[in-house]
Write a protein that holds these residues in place. Structure first.
Motif, PDB file in Angstrom:
ATOM      1  N   VAL A 349    -109.776 -12.788  47.794  1.00 57.60           N
ATOM      2  CA  VAL A 349    -108.940 -13.909  48.231  1.00 57.60           C
ATOM      3  C   VAL A 349    -109.837 -15.110  48.517  1.00 57.60           C
ATOM      4  N   PRO A 350    -109.452 -16.318  48.135  1.00 56.63           N
ATOM      5  CA  PRO A 350    -110.273 -17.499  48.396  1.00 56.63           C
ATOM      6  C   PRO A 350    -110.615 -17.640  49.875  1.00 56.63           C
ATOM      7  N   SER A 351    -111.806 -18.181  50.155  1.00 55.87           N
ATOM      8  CA  SER A 351    -112.292 -18.243  51.532  1.00 55.87           C
ATOM      9  C   SER A 351    -111.449 -19.150  52.416  1.00 55.87           C
ATOM     10  N   ASP A 352    -110.693 -20.066  51.824  1.00 54.16           N
ATOM     11  CA  ASP A 352    -109.888 -20.972  52.651  1.00 54.16           C
ATOM     12  C   ASP A 352    -108.459 -20.462  52.843  1.00 54.16           C
ATOM     13  N   ALA A 353    -108.161 -19.265  52.333  1.00 51.32           N
ATOM     14  CA  ALA A 353    -106.818 -18.709  52.493  1.00 51.32           C
ATOM     15  C   ALA A 353    -106.629 -18.206  53.922  1.00 51.32           C
ATOM     16  N   ASP A 354    -105.386 -18.179  54.390  1.00 50.41           N
ATOM     17  CA  ASP A 354    -105.095 -17.705  55.739  1.00 50.41           C
ATOM     18  C   ASP A 354    -105.400 -16.212  55.844  1.00 50.41           C
ATOM     19  N   LEU A 355    -105.907 -15.820  57.006  1.00 47.39           N
ATOM     20  CA  LEU A 355    -106.183 -14.413  57.261  1.00 47.39           C
ATOM     21  C   LEU A 355    -104.926 -13.719  57.770  1.00 47.39           C
ATOM     22  N   PRO A 356    -104.767 -12.432  57.450  1.00 50.56           N
ATOM     23  CA  PRO A 356    -103.636 -11.689  58.031  1.00 50.56           C
ATOM     24  C   PRO A 356    -103.737 -11.690  59.557  1.00 50.56           C
ATOM     25  N   ARG A 357    -102.611 -11.906  60.216  1.00 48.16           N
ATOM     26  CA  ARG A 357    -102.584 -11.945  61.682  1.00 48.16           C
ATOM     27  C   ARG A 357    -101.852 -10.725  62.225  1.00 48.16           C
ATOM     28  N   PRO A 358    -102.309 -10.197  63.358  1.00 45.61           N
ATOM     29  CA  PRO A 358    -101.600  -9.063  63.955  1.00 45.61           C
ATOM     30  C   PRO A 358    -100.242  -9.488  64.496  1.00 45.61           C
ATOM     31  N   LYS A 359     -99.332  -8.508  64.539  1.00 49.34           N
ATOM     32  CA  LYS A 359     -98.009  -8.779  65.107  1.00 49.34           C
ATOM     33  C   LYS A 359     -98.130  -8.917  66.619  1.00 49.34           C
ATOM     34  N   PRO A 360     -97.261  -9.734  67.233  1.00 45.62           N
ATOM     35  CA  PRO A 360     -97.335  -9.926  68.692  1.00 45.62           C
ATOM     36  C   PRO A 360     -97.245  -8.604  69.453  1.00 45.62           C
ATOM     37  N   LEU A 361     -98.073  -8.494  70.496  1.00 45.34           N
ATOM     38  CA  LEU A 361     -98.060  -7.309  71.354  1.00 45.34           C
ATOM     39  C   LEU A 361     -97.166  -7.587  72.556  1.00 45.34           C
ATOM     40  N   THR A 362     -96.170  -6.775  72.730  1.00 49.82           N
ATOM     41  CA  THR A 362     -95.265  -6.972  73.877  1.00 49.82           C
ATOM     42  C   THR A 362     -95.189  -5.729  74.755  1.00 49.82           C
ATOM     43  N   GLN A 363     -95.949  -4.678  74.387  1.00 49.48           N
ATOM     44  CA  GLN A 363     -95.850  -3.438  75.135  1.00 49.48           C
ATOM     45  C   GLN A 363     -96.956  -3.287  76.177  1.00 49.48           C
ATOM     46  N   VAL A 364     -97.833  -4.299  76.312  1.00 52.64           N
ATOM     47  CA  VAL A 364     -98.967  -4.191  77.230  1.00 52.64           C
ATOM     48  C   VAL A 364     -98.631  -4.889  78.540  1.00 52.64           C
ATOM     49  N   SER A 365     -98.819  -4.198  79.650  1.00 53.99           N
ATOM     50  CA  SER A 365     -98.575  -4.792  80.965  1.00 53.99           C
ATOM     51  C   SER A 365     -99.788  -5.601  81.404  1.00 53.99           C
ATOM     52  N   LYS A 366     -99.608  -6.424  82.447  1.00 61.90           N
ATOM     53  CA  LYS A 366    -100.727  -7.195  82.972  1.00 61.90           C
ATOM     54  C   LYS A 366    -101.836  -6.268  83.465  1.00 61.90           C
ATOM     55  N   GLU A 367    -101.449  -5.187  84.145  1.00 62.95           N
ATOM     56  CA  GLU A 367    -102.453  -4.258  84.665  1.00 62.95           C
ATOM     57  C   GLU A 367    -103.309  -3.685  83.538  1.00 62.95           C
ATOM     58  N   GLU A 368    -102.669  -3.344  82.436  1.00 64.48           N
ATOM     59  CA  GLU A 368    -103.391  -2.770  81.307  1.00 64.48           C
ATOM     60  C   GLU A 368    -104.227  -3.818  80.578  1.00 64.48           C
ATOM     61  N   ALA A 369    -103.794  -5.063  80.636  1.00 68.75           N
ATOM     62  CA  ALA A 369    -104.445  -6.111  79.846  1.00 68.75           C
ATOM     63  C   ALA A 369    -105.683  -6.688  80.501  1.00 68.75           C
ATOM     64  N   VAL A 370    -105.819  -6.540  81.832  1.00 69.83           N
ATOM     65  CA  VAL A 370    -106.856  -7.273  82.563  1.00 69.83           C
ATOM     66  C   VAL A 370    -108.241  -7.023  81.988  1.00 69.83           C
ATOM     67  N   LEU A 371    -108.678  -5.764  81.906  1.00 75.05           N
ATOM     68  CA  LEU A 371    -110.047  -5.490  81.495  1.00 75.05           C
ATOM     69  C   LEU A 371    -110.296  -5.876  80.041  1.00 75.05           C
ATOM     70  N   ALA A 372    -109.309  -5.645  79.177  1.00 75.62           N
ATOM     71  CA  ALA A 372    -109.487  -6.038  77.775  1.00 75.62           C
ATOM     72  C   ALA A 372    -109.605  -7.550  77.648  1.00 75.62           C
ATOM     73  N   LEU A 373    -108.816  -8.293  78.421  1.00 75.59           N
ATOM     74  CA  LEU A 373    -108.896  -9.752  78.399  1.00 75.59           C
ATOM     75  C   LEU A 373    -110.252 -10.227  78.919  1.00 75.59           C
ATOM     76  N   VAL A 374    -110.725  -9.582  79.968  1.00 73.04           N
ATOM     77  CA  VAL A 374    -112.023  -9.967  80.530  1.00 73.04           C
ATOM     78  C   VAL A 374    -113.136  -9.704  79.514  1.00 73.04           C
ATOM     79  N   ALA A 375    -113.054  -8.564  78.825  1.00 74.24           N
ATOM     80  CA  ALA A 375    -114.064  -8.273  77.808  1.00 74.24           C
ATOM     81  C   ALA A 375    -114.063  -9.346  76.724  1.00 74.24           C
TER      82      ALA A 375
END
Length: 603
Positions: A349-375
């Motif tokens: 695929v040409p280098s200027d083409a859009d990259l595939p994007r992940p689907k929105p995550l809606t199943q993660v709670s704030k408690e679960e997200a904290v450490l991953a966000l900090v990382a």
């Protein structure tokens, strides 16, 4: 052009000797191409000039002049674009050819000395005698087409001629690949008083260059050519003491490289893999999706040349991570979520083409997200590439990320503020930004089996496969911090501290890890979440273990011994963070003062 207009022409340049009049090299290459899955040479136009008589002459006819250099001068911007294009193609080829063979104790016998001397003597004559060079190059150019694509294969002395030829090709003739085998180009006496073989930067008309050398081939000097040609991909193979061209051409990496240049990749499209669309992502796969989304939000907010570089680097990393991950999943017979397959990046695929994007995550709670966000906040999402990202771009990307996760933009704003506060508490000056920018810190924990065991929740299907894919990029690699984000628990505090206190981690590793821990504590407080006692215990253990090591080493070491000073820095980082936590009531029961409600955090 050629016997098959869709296939590049092959130019084979032989080494010393009689030029292989029976073309044994061709039969060897034809078979090895078929063995690795490519068509043979039946449909390929092959040019294989023989020039032993020219090389054996004295200085030749002095009236014959060297062919002119035809490569055009490039602007700085053109040179940058060529360098990135060649690096992108080289990285893809490197992943196809596999890892080099580790050096083995292959001895060089006295019987090889005559061969080595003969090759080096003729190579030296070629680079130092203008008459021989001129006659050889003009003979070759007379046989080449004026335009189209060509793959050049040069063995031994032929590799020296191939390198010299690159700058004198017809302007409309493109090199789809250069493969040098058994090359003596690294020998110093071929470069003395001459810049003819120096080629520090890639050339616009050359797609890529692979140099294959055997760990027992004395003609190569038992080394690659990277020093003189840093854009070439050096690949070591184990062929014993053999220098023959037929031996090199029968090896899988050589045949694969030549086949790729002649025919393209074996699979133009990504192989179709059946996924399991109805299976939810596990916790590690969720972190992987978060990383991709964050990296793409960063790219969205960057501008100009930095945006282009960042996007190109992300394309390479996303492709390599997903392909390695899927390969590991298949090897372990683990189900592959369709969401991961949808994120694969085709190298065509040409280098200027859009990259595939992940689907929105809606199943993660704030408690679960904290450490991953900090990382993520303290990681370099396109490692091993180092690209400085402005602070405001990070803040905007985190706002977008937390909205994308259904957690609200306020969490992203609080994350950014928490990281700033934690950083200033541990680093009184702005030096912390240097380390955060290159993505060190908790990623050091993935360096050993203990860190990997902590990172993979027990019984997690696919845990080993995804960690294998991510940690393959090395400590601090692509998502080293993400892999360890779930490891900071009460039960893991002692092990984490032991890893960080050890001499395998630097003071900077500990300081940035402490920033991560403190950021998580501040963010939890800002969001009204319950604190994790493991954060406090981990820093307490860092302090205790570094203090013990300082006491043990200082008894006999110099006062300012580097090892002792590094331990003191590690201890200071934990002490500053713990002091901040106490003053700001981030751990219950550690202060006699009453909480002060909405009073702002002390910086």
């Amino acid at each position: 052009m050629g016997e098959n207009p869709g296939v590049a022409t092959l130019l084979y340049l032989h080494g010393v000797g009689n030029g292989d009049p029976r073309d044994a090299w061709r039969r060897a290459l034809d078979k090895s191409l078929r063995d690795v899955g490519y068509p043979g040479l039946d449909e390929v136009e092959v040019i294989a000039p023989k020039y032993p008589d020219v090389l054996r002459t004295d200085d030749g006819d002095k009236t014959i002049k060297l062919p002119p250099i035809t490569t055009p001068r490039m602007s700085a911007e053109e040179q940058r674009d060529v360098r990135r294009r060649v690096e992108r193609a080289t990285a893809e080829l490197e992943s196809v050819l596999g890892e080099p063979v580790p050096a083995s104790p292959v001895g060089v016998t006295d019987s090889l000395a005559p061969i080595v001397l003969r090759v080096l003597r003729q190579a030296h004559n070629y680079v130092t005698k203008p008459g021989i060079r001129a006659r050889t190059l003009r003979m070759l150019l007379d046989e080449l087409p004026e335009e189209g694509e060509i793959v050049i294969v040069g063995h031994s002395l032929g590799s020296i001629i191939a390198i010299d030829l690159l700058r004198r090709l017809p302007p409309k003739l493109k090199v789809a690949g250069l493969v040098t085998i058994g090359s003596p180009a690294a020998h110093p006496n071929l470069h003395d008083d001459s810049d003819r073989l120096e080629m520090k930067a890639p050339m616009g008309h050359v797609a890529w260059w692979v140099n294959v050398w055997s760990n027992g081939d004395a003609v190569t000097g038992l080394r690659g050519i990277w020093r003189h040609f840093p854009w070439a991909l050096d690949l070591q193979v184990g062929l014993g003491l053999d220098h023959r061209t037929t031996t090199y051409l029968r090896s899988k990496p050589v045949a694969t490289a030549i086949g790729r240049g002649l025919f393209g990749s074996l699979t133009k499209e990504l192989a179709v893999v059946e996924g399991t669309p109805d299976v939810a992502l596990n916790s590690l796969e969720v972190r992987l999706a978060m990383w991709l989304a964050y990296a793409q939000f960063l790219r969205d907010h960057l501008k100009g040349a930095t945006k282009e570089r960042f996007g190109a680097a992300l394309r390479v990393v996303q492709h390599e991570v997903l392909e390695r991950l899927i390969e590991n999943y298949r090897a372990d017979d683990v189900r592959i979520p369709q969401q991961l397959l949808d994120l694969r990046v085709s190298p065509d695929v040409p280098s200027d083409a859009d990259l595939p994007r992940p689907k929105p995550l809606t199943q993660v709670s704030k408690e679960e997200a904290v450490l991953a966000l900090v990382a993520l906040a303290t990681a370099n999402p396109v490692r091993p590439y180092e690209i400085e990202v402005p602070d405001d771009v990070r803040r905007q990307a985190f706002h977008d990320l937390t909205v994308w996760m259904g957690l609200g933009g306020g969490l992203g704003e609080n994350l950014h503020a928490a990281m700033q506060s934690a950083s200033k508490a541990v680093y009184p000056v702005d030096q912390w930004k240097l380390w955060v920018g290159i993505g060190i810190g908790a990623a050091v924990l993935v360096a050993g089996p203990i860190g990997l065991a902590l990172a993979a929740p027990a019984g997690l299907a696919g845990g080993a496969a995804i960690i294998g894919a991510l940690s393959a990029f090395g400590p601090g690699g692509m998502v080293g911090g993400l892999v360890t984000a779930g490891a900071i628990t009460t039960t893991g505090a002692g092990t984490i501290a032991a890893t960080l206190v050890s001499s395998s981690s630097t003071a900077e590793d500990v300081e940035v890890t402490v920033i991560q821990l403190l950021t998580a504590a501040i963010l939890r407080s800002r969001e009204g979440l319950e604190q994790d006692l493991g954060v406090w215990l981990a820093m307490s253990e860092i302090q205790r273990q570094t203090g013990r090591e300082v006491a043990r080493l200082a008894a006999y070491s110099d006062d300012k011994a580097p090892g002792v000073e590094a331990l003191r820095r590690k201890a200071r980082a934990a002490e500053r963070a713990m002091t901040y936590m106490v003053k700001n009531h981030l751990v219950e029961g550690l202060t006699d003062e009453e909480p002060k409600g909405d009073e702002p955090f002390e910086e």
